[in-house]
Design a protein around this motif. Structure first.
Motif, PDB file in Angstrom:
ATOM      1  N   ALA A 171       3.105  -0.732  -1.506  1.00  0.00           N
ATOM      2  CA  ALA A 171       2.118   0.011  -2.297  1.00  0.00           C
ATOM      3  C   ALA A 171       1.559   1.201  -1.534  1.00  0.00           C
ATOM      4  O   ALA A 171       1.066   2.154  -2.144  1.00  0.00           O
ATOM      5  N   ARG A 172       1.621   1.149  -0.212  1.00  0.00           N
ATOM      6  CA  ARG A 172       1.132   2.243   0.639  1.00  0.00           C
ATOM      7  C   ARG A 172       2.153   2.530   1.735  1.00  0.00           C
ATOM      8  O   ARG A 172       1.944   2.192   2.897  1.00  0.00           O
ATOM      9  N   PRO A 173       3.277   3.119   1.384  1.00  0.00           N
ATOM     10  CA  PRO A 173       4.352   3.342   2.365  1.00  0.00           C
ATOM     11  C   PRO A 173       3.907   4.216   3.530  1.00  0.00           C
ATOM     12  O   PRO A 173       3.101   5.124   3.364  1.00  0.00           O
ATOM     13  N   GLY A 174       4.412   3.872   4.709  1.00  0.00           N
ATOM     14  CA  GLY A 174       4.123   4.658   5.901  1.00  0.00           C
ATOM     15  C   GLY A 174       2.764   4.384   6.509  1.00  0.00           C
ATOM     16  O   GLY A 174       2.385   5.011   7.497  1.00  0.00           O
ATOM     17  N   ARG A 175       2.011   3.470   5.959  1.00  0.00           N
ATOM     18  CA  ARG A 175       0.665   3.169   6.430  1.00  0.00           C
ATOM     19  C   ARG A 175       0.644   1.816   7.114  1.00  0.00           C
ATOM     20  O   ARG A 175       1.268   0.873   6.644  1.00  0.00           O
ATOM     21  N   LEU A 176      -0.058   1.709   8.232  1.00  0.00           N
ATOM     22  CA  LEU A 176      -0.222   0.431   8.915  1.00  0.00           C
ATOM     23  C   LEU A 176      -1.299  -0.394   8.218  1.00  0.00           C
ATOM     24  O   LEU A 176      -2.317   0.146   7.786  1.00  0.00           O
ATOM     25  N   ALA A 177      -1.064  -1.695   8.117  1.00  0.00           N
ATOM     26  CA  ALA A 177      -2.053  -2.611   7.557  1.00  0.00           C
ATOM     27  C   ALA A 177      -2.252  -3.747   8.556  1.00  0.00           C
ATOM     28  O   ALA A 177      -1.274  -4.274   9.091  1.00  0.00           O
ATOM     29  N   SER A 178      -3.474  -4.116   8.800  1.00  0.00           N
ATOM     30  CA  SER A 178      -3.741  -5.240   9.697  1.00  0.00           C
ATOM     31  C   SER A 178      -3.534  -6.551   8.943  1.00  0.00           C
ATOM     32  O   SER A 178      -3.596  -6.589   7.710  1.00  0.00           O
ATOM     33  N   THR A 179      -3.321  -7.620   9.694  1.00  0.00           N
ATOM     34  CA  THR A 179      -3.188  -8.918   9.043  1.00  0.00           C
ATOM     35  C   THR A 179      -4.503  -9.310   8.373  1.00  0.00           C
ATOM     36  O   THR A 179      -4.492  -9.963   7.339  1.00  0.00           O
ATOM     37  N   GLU A 205      13.173 -10.772  10.978  1.00  0.00           N
ATOM     38  CA  GLU A 205      14.297 -10.460  10.086  1.00  0.00           C
ATOM     39  C   GLU A 205      14.473  -8.956   9.878  1.00  0.00           C
ATOM     40  O   GLU A 205      15.354  -8.531   9.142  1.00  0.00           O
ATOM     41  N   GLY A 206      13.599  -8.152  10.483  1.00  0.00           N
ATOM     42  CA  GLY A 206      13.725  -6.699  10.389  1.00  0.00           C
ATOM     43  C   GLY A 206      13.157  -6.068   9.139  1.00  0.00           C
ATOM     44  O   GLY A 206      13.425  -4.904   8.849  1.00  0.00           O
ATOM     45  N   PHE A 207      12.350  -6.811   8.379  1.00  0.00           N
ATOM     46  CA  PHE A 207      11.754  -6.255   7.162  1.00  0.00           C
ATOM     47  C   PHE A 207      10.509  -5.430   7.466  1.00  0.00           C
ATOM     48  O   PHE A 207      10.198  -4.482   6.753  1.00  0.00           O
ATOM     49  N   VAL A 208       9.756  -5.845   8.479  1.00  0.00           N
ATOM     50  CA  VAL A 208       8.542  -5.127   8.862  1.00  0.00           C
ATOM     51  C   VAL A 208       8.574  -4.821  10.351  1.00  0.00           C
ATOM     52  O   VAL A 208       9.300  -5.445  11.119  1.00  0.00           O
ATOM     53  N   GLU A 209       7.759  -3.865  10.716  1.00  0.00           N
ATOM     54  CA  GLU A 209       7.569  -3.503  12.120  1.00  0.00           C
ATOM     55  C   GLU A 209       6.115  -3.793  12.453  1.00  0.00           C
ATOM     56  O   GLU A 209       5.211  -3.465  11.674  1.00  0.00           O
ATOM     57  N   VAL A 210       5.902  -4.413  13.596  1.00  0.00           N
ATOM     58  CA  VAL A 210       4.560  -4.753  14.037  1.00  0.00           C
ATOM     59  C   VAL A 210       4.222  -3.901  15.246  1.00  0.00           C
ATOM     60  O   VAL A 210       4.977  -3.861  16.219  1.00  0.00           O
ATOM     61  N   LYS A 211       3.080  -3.224  15.159  1.00  0.00           N
ATOM     62  CA  LYS A 211       2.592  -2.420  16.283  1.00  0.00           C
ATOM     63  C   LYS A 211       1.344  -3.098  16.812  1.00  0.00           C
ATOM     64  O   LYS A 211       0.369  -3.288  16.078  1.00  0.00           O
ATOM     65  N   ALA A 212       1.401  -3.483  18.071  1.00  0.00           N
ATOM     66  CA  ALA A 212       0.290  -4.207  18.685  1.00  0.00           C
ATOM     67  C   ALA A 212      -0.836  -3.257  19.067  1.00  0.00           C
ATOM     68  O   ALA A 212      -0.671  -2.032  19.092  1.00  0.00           O
ATOM     69  N   GLY A 263      -0.826  -2.574  13.642  1.00  0.00           N
ATOM     70  CA  GLY A 263      -0.739  -3.177  12.321  1.00  0.00           C
ATOM     71  C   GLY A 263       0.707  -3.421  11.934  1.00  0.00           C
ATOM     72  O   GLY A 263       1.599  -3.403  12.775  1.00  0.00           O
ATOM     73  N   VAL A 264       0.908  -3.608  10.658  1.00  0.00           N
ATOM     74  CA  VAL A 264       2.222  -3.919  10.107  1.00  0.00           C
ATOM     75  C   VAL A 264       2.610  -2.828   9.131  1.00  0.00           C
ATOM     76  O   VAL A 264       1.780  -2.342   8.359  1.00  0.00           O
ATOM     77  N   THR A 265       3.879  -2.459   9.146  1.00  0.00           N
ATOM     78  CA  THR A 265       4.408  -1.489   8.198  1.00  0.00           C
ATOM     79  C   THR A 265       5.840  -1.885   7.848  1.00  0.00           C
ATOM     80  O   THR A 265       6.458  -2.668   8.583  1.00  0.00           O
TER      81      THR A 265
END
Length: 148
Positions: free
Chosen positions: A19-27, A51-58, A63-65
């Motif tokens: 719903a918000r591509p390219g944006r990081l979302a926190s858990t 599985e490579g569906f999301v990328e997590v940035k610590a 966040g998650v994207t």
């Protein structure tokens, strides 16, 4: 057939991120959006990242994207990752099967065929298809939760 919460939440996380591509979302943001446990979402995000569906940035500003384009994420593949065994009945698990009629029963084969048909339908759809099928813009539904 009943999907586990892990599979349900996996699809929800992906829909939220789509719903918000390219944006990081926190858990925490994801948990607030759906009113579900942050602890459970951490495990879901780990599965999706593995599985490579999301990328997590610590980190503090992490966040998650989405790690792939929505058109490249197949719904059937997501469910296979989140529901690794899909044991519809006890006899699908050879180690735990105690059903006395298993050697002569024709039900297991029919259920296995039905499961494969279910997954085959889901394999035809991508995350982009799901977002495109929404009657209302998903991002609008999450506005109270999403930060700009």
């Amino acid at each position: 057939m009943h999907l586990t919460l892990h599979a349900d939440y996996s699809l929800r996380v992906l829909l939220y991120l789509a719903a918000r591509p390219g944006r990081l979302a926190s858990t925490q943001e994801l948990a607030d959006a759906y009113g579900i446990s942050k602890h459970h979402l951490v495990r879901v995000v780990q599965t999706l990242a593995g599985e490579g569906f999301v990328e997590v940035k610590a980190g503090r500003s992490g966040g998650v994207t989405l790690a792939k384009a929505t058109k490249d994420i197949r719904v059937g593949r997501v469910l296979r990752a989140a529901e690794p065994d899909f044991e519809l009945v006890e006899c699908f698990n050879r180690e735990r099967n105690t059903c006395p009629i298993a050697p002569a029963c024709g039900l297991k084969g029919v259920l296995a065929e039905a499961r494969e048909a279910f997954l085959a339908v889901l394999d035809r759809y991508t995350l982009a298809d799901l977002v495109g099928r929404s009657r209302k813009d998903l991002a609008d539904l999450f506005l109270p939760v999403m930060a700009p």
